[in-house]
Design a protein around this motif. Structure first.
Motif, PDB file in Angstrom:
ATOM      1  N   GLN A 358       0.912  -1.194   0.050  1.00 27.42           N
ATOM      2  CA  GLN A 358      -0.083  -0.109  -0.040  1.00 27.42           C
ATOM      3  C   GLN A 358       0.797   1.478  -0.045  1.00 27.42           C
ATOM      4  OE1 GLN A 358      -3.252  -0.134   2.616  1.00 27.42           O
ATOM      5  NE2 GLN A 358      -2.695  -2.199   3.371  1.00 27.42           N
ATOM      6  N   TYR A 359       1.989   1.181   0.424  1.00 29.88           N
ATOM      7  CA  TYR A 359       2.864   2.147   0.701  1.00 29.88           C
ATOM      8  C   TYR A 359       4.281   2.177  -0.106  1.00 29.88           C
ATOM      9  CZ  TYR A 359      -0.632   3.280   4.113  1.00 29.88           C
ATOM     10  OH  TYR A 359      -1.849   3.665   4.961  1.00 29.88           O
ATOM     11  N   ALA A 360       4.608   3.329  -0.742  1.00 28.74           N
ATOM     12  CA  ALA A 360       6.034   3.480  -1.289  1.00 28.74           C
ATOM     13  C   ALA A 360       7.046   3.114  -0.380  1.00 28.74           C
ATOM     14  CB  ALA A 360       6.121   4.550  -2.476  1.00 28.74           C
ATOM     15  N   ALA A 361       8.231   2.558  -0.456  1.00 24.98           N
ATOM     16  CA  ALA A 361       9.383   2.722   0.329  1.00 24.98           C
ATOM     17  C   ALA A 361      10.311   3.707  -0.095  1.00 24.98           C
ATOM     18  CB  ALA A 361       9.995   1.266   0.221  1.00 24.98           C
ATOM     19  N   ARG A 362      10.959   3.998   0.950  1.00 21.58           N
ATOM     20  CA  ARG A 362      12.024   5.090   0.745  1.00 21.58           C
ATOM     21  C   ARG A 362      13.283   4.185   0.740  1.00 21.58           C
ATOM     22  NH1 ARG A 362      12.248  10.768   3.632  1.00 21.58           N
ATOM     23  NH2 ARG A 362      11.206  11.388   1.857  1.00 21.58           N
ATOM     24  N   PRO A 363      14.220   4.291  -0.276  1.00 20.47           N
ATOM     25  CA  PRO A 363      15.299   3.523  -0.335  1.00 20.47           C
ATOM     26  C   PRO A 363      16.259   3.798   0.853  1.00 20.47           C
ATOM     27  CG  PRO A 363      14.985   4.344  -2.362  1.00 20.47           C
ATOM     28  CD  PRO A 363      14.005   5.099  -1.528  1.00 20.47           C
ATOM     29  N   GLU A 364      17.132   3.072   1.450  1.00 24.69           N
ATOM     30  CA  GLU A 364      17.928   3.095   2.704  1.00 24.69           C
ATOM     31  C   GLU A 364      18.869   4.135   2.204  1.00 24.69           C
ATOM     32  OE1 GLU A 364      20.256   0.470   5.937  1.00 24.69           O
ATOM     33  OE2 GLU A 364      18.888  -0.376   4.686  1.00 24.69           O
ATOM     34  N   GLN A 365      19.450   4.332   1.135  1.00 26.92           N
ATOM     35  CA  GLN A 365      20.609   5.370   0.945  1.00 26.92           C
ATOM     36  C   GLN A 365      19.920   6.813   0.902  1.00 26.92           C
ATOM     37  OE1 GLN A 365      19.611   2.878  -1.217  1.00 26.92           O
ATOM     38  NE2 GLN A 365      19.364   3.621  -3.286  1.00 26.92           N
ATOM     39  N   HIS A 366      18.664   6.926   1.054  1.00 30.64           N
ATOM     40  CA  HIS A 366      17.957   8.300   1.136  1.00 30.64           C
ATOM     41  C   HIS A 366      17.575   8.544   2.546  1.00 30.64           C
ATOM     42  CE1 HIS A 366      16.934   8.071  -3.560  1.00 30.64           C
ATOM     43  NE2 HIS A 366      18.280   8.566  -3.360  1.00 30.64           N
TER      44      HIS A 366
END
Length: 374
Positions: A358-366
């Motif tokens: 349901q929700y977009a993930a934020r990449p760990e490098q960000h």
């Protein structure tokens, strides 16, 4: 659907927030009896007091949450080996009786790079056959999306991820528990119950100090109130790791004396008789205490000249200690923990599968340390 009847929560302030993860859990498990004994602003060593008190087999699940306060108070709790061993024995003793879920909250400053305490807590869950839910990762990976793409801070305080994030994770956790998704680890956890003891001064047969009852919507607790120059015996031979205190009704120096010497603790809070606030006050690395003396006229040290407290205590500002239960632990801080490990992230991955749909993930490098909490 699996019937979940009883859940015990042993946490900190994250487990007391009105719209936090516990509310989400309740929404998913509306018929469950959820017993919440969490105390905010206190380390996980406070639950040394719970081991002798509870039959954990009566609960389907026990949830343990203390990482942020352990990160915040590590200089006052003890060295890492002491904290980790006490925590391991608490979690293992509970896991020997029922299913345990360890929550991985963290201080905001450790949101990008996890602390050693956080990492060790995840390992403790694995060696005890418990499950570990990383609130830290859910906040940093999905928090921005759960908050609707808002630029609001992911953390609302230095130790609390936004409650909307917590709430979602709590709901998904409850839904999985209702499905019976807690995995079998194959690990038989060891009970260390014989290493723990507690002493309740308010329940003791004593004429020293007055017993007072304090209660609100969260708790109903008794304390014993000591004035200056009281000496009170402590009838437990194990080292004391700390004690509960009403910090809004405590202002004193306390001398802790035992077979290995004495320590003096300073508790400088403002007396507010109309209020109360419970905290567990740790004793560094534990200390054997045979008696406690609340300093009044006779201080256990010599003051410097012209101290701002040179005329304290006095009639207008008397010494007072409002003392609750004391916790004791007699294990060995440097004992080796088991080498075995189970997969402690099964539930975490199942929750993530639900949330990522349901929700977009934020990449760990960000990921970035939340502003204002560096």
């Amino acid at each position: 659907m699996k019937m979940v009847d009883n859940i015990l929560i042993m946490g900190t302030s994250n487990s007391l927030l009105k719209r936090g993860w516990v509310e989400g859990l309740r929404k998913a498990l509306p018929n469950a009896n959820i017993v919440n004994i969490s105390i905010g602003g206190s380390p996980g060593t406070q639950y040394c007091c719970a081991i002798p008190q509870y039959d954990f087999s009566k609960f389907d699940y026990v949830v343990f949450d203390s990482v942020p306060n352990d990160e915040l108070g590590e200089d006052f709790i003890g060295d890492p080996m002491f904290l980790n061993r006490v925590t391991f024995e608490i979690v293992s003793t509970i896991a020997a009786q029922t299913k345990v879920i360890v929550l991985g909250f963290c201080m905001a400053r450790h949101a990008v790079k996890p602390s050693d305490i956080y990492l060790e807590r995840r390992r403790i869950a694995a060696i005890c056959g418990a499950q570990f839910i990383s609130m830290r990762e859910f906040a940093m990976r999905y928090g921005h999306s759960i908050l609707g793409g808002s630029d609001d801070l992911i953390f609302e305080t230095y130790a609390h991820p936004r409650q909307a994030i917590q709430n979602r994770v709590g709901f998904e956790l409850g839904a999985l528990l209702a499905q019976g998704a807690f995995p079998e680890s194959g690990i038989r956890a060891e009970s260390f119950a014989h290493h723990f003891s507690t002493f309740d001064p308010a329940a003791a047969d004593s004429t020293v100090g007055a017993v007072v009852n304090k209660k609100n919507s969260l708790m109903d607790v008794n304390f014993r109130v000591f004035d200056g120059d009281y000496t009170y015996p402590v009838p437990v031979d194990l080292p004391c790791v700390g004690f509960y205190m009403d910090i809004l009704n405590t202002r004193c120096y306390v001398k802790l004396a035992g077979p290995k010497g004495a320590r003096v603790k300073e508790y400088m809070f403002n007396i507010q008789p109309e209020k109360f606030e419970v905290r567990f006050i740790p004793i560094l690395n534990g200390f054997s205490v045979s008696e406690m003396t609340v300093a009044g006229r006779f201080l256990p040290f010599e003051r410097s000249a012209f101290s701002t407290l040179a005329n304290w205590p006095n009639k207008l500002r008397p010494a007072q200690l409002t003392l609750g239960k004391m916790g004791f632990w007699g294990g060995a801080a440097y004992a080796a923990s088991p080498r075995r490990e189970s997969d402690a992230l099964v539930l975490h991955r199942a929750i993530e599968a639900k949330i990522s749909a349901q929700y977009a993930a934020r990449p760990e490098q960000h990921w970035q340390t939340p502003t204002g909490f560096e």
